[in-house]
Design a protein around this motif. Sequence first.
Motif, PDB file in Angstrom:
ATOM      1  N   TRP A 200       3.595   5.726   4.250  1.00 15.58           N
ATOM      2  CA  TRP A 200       1.954   5.221   4.648  1.00 15.58           C
ATOM      3  C   TRP A 200       1.904   4.491   5.639  1.00 15.58           C
ATOM      4  O   TRP A 200       0.986   4.843   6.702  1.00 15.58           O
ATOM      5  CB  TRP A 200       1.516   4.560   3.360  1.00 15.58           C
ATOM      6  N   GLU A 201       2.954   3.547   5.997  1.00 15.09           N
ATOM      7  CA  GLU A 201       2.529   2.627   7.291  1.00 15.09           C
ATOM      8  C   GLU A 201       3.318   2.856   8.566  1.00 15.09           C
ATOM      9  O   GLU A 201       2.882   2.426   9.693  1.00 15.09           O
ATOM     10  CB  GLU A 201       3.246   1.325   6.912  1.00 15.09           C
ATOM     11  N   TYR A 202       4.195   4.119   8.702  1.00 17.77           N
ATOM     12  CA  TYR A 202       4.921   4.104   9.847  1.00 17.77           C
ATOM     13  C   TYR A 202       4.675   4.556  11.010  1.00 17.77           C
ATOM     14  O   TYR A 202       5.001   4.391  12.012  1.00 17.77           O
ATOM     15  CB  TYR A 202       6.395   4.697   9.410  1.00 17.77           C
TER      16      TYR A 202
ATOM     17  N   GLN B  45       0.731  -1.155   0.138  1.00 14.24           N
ATOM     18  CA  GLN B  45       0.050   0.022   0.003  1.00 14.24           C
ATOM     19  C   GLN B  45       0.879   1.218  -0.046  1.00 14.24           C
ATOM     20  O   GLN B  45       1.965   1.359   0.627  1.00 14.24           O
ATOM     21  CB  GLN B  45      -1.003  -0.204   1.302  1.00 14.24           C
TER      22      GLN B  45
END
Length: 411
Positions: free
Chosen positions: A242-244, A179
């Motif tokens: 986007w994930e961190y 993603q």
Amino acid sequence: MTDTTWVEGAAGSLFDLDNLPYGVFSRPGEQPRVGVRIGEHVLDLAPVAELASAEGQSAASGLAAAWRNPTLNAFMALGPEEWRAAREWIMEVLGNDVHVARTTLHLHPLTDVELHLPVEVGDYVDFYASEHHASNVGRMFRPDQEPLLPNWKHLPVGYHGRSGTVVVSGTDVVRPMGQRKAPTEERPAYGPSQRLDIEAELGFVVGVGSAMGERVATADFAQHTFGVVGLNDWSARDIQAWEYVPLGPFLGKSFATSISAWVTPMAALDAAWTELPGQDDPEVLDYLHVHGPAGLDIEVEVVLDGEVVTRPPYRTMYWSPAQMLAHTTVNGASIRTGDLWGSGTISGPERDQRGSLLELSWGGKEPFTVAGRERTFLEDGDEVTLRYTAPGTSGGRIALGEVTGRILPAH
């Protein structure tokens, strides 16, 4: 014992007697086992040790069994006294021409062997120890705030990585899927990473573990640390961005981490120790204090498709390897033989000393040139090699193992 070797072509090279990195190799039809590099050859250690043991050379007794293993773990677990004795014995074997006749049979050109992952990796932790790298990232992503977050100069920041995707140099890296969401987009999308990056690092390998509930002091670094590898922490910056938040890197890092096939023993770096940059503003807490030189004067080159694009100097790192190890265990977490920790991206103060393409291209906004073409992040087919050199104990320079990887398309 001499300070140079009888092995043809090795004397005066970056892999002379003052280096002697360990690795795991095999020849066609044979099982992987431990060897040591000398020049452009690898010495098969176990059979030479067996010969010496049969002649009553105590330094070699017990080592052959450890060196018959397909990883360095059994040898590393023997501890620093055995590491020292083994190194002295190998220097004698390769430095005194009385050993030529019986040793040459077990000396193989590197072109005739396959190199394997040298260590069975236990836990893998990656740090964020360069002030220049952390400051560059802060300026890019938080331009209206202080570049460093409030905790950065108080502790070595790190994340726990995925040991199962640590691979040996020369292993291809498949572009990761995941993603990603740009700030201007309403919803995330799924697909191949568009901002694939490298991180030029050093990796440190644990030889002797510690018990759960114990802490490893900075002064005990040498009792637990076997050696150093070159390390490339491949990073998918768009997936990572986007994930961190709020727990840090995960899929943007865990798809591959490449290390060199050779582990340089800490003894080979005795001449490379140097003072750390100042840590007195603020002063670190007591458990992070180090005495004497604790940094390493190691030069790094990042080669993209055959062209050197940056030269990060490890001597500029803010946090030392001893402090990283002490912080890893300060809460009582145990370490094990084969554990690996990375330094984080090595970056210096100058533009041509930045250890990631994220910094080199300033987030993709300032392309750099390779072979007359503007570049930002990695493209399919790109090959990256990290090269390392350091002062040797004989007055010249030694090389650490190179780290190479080629990017394959996502699938």
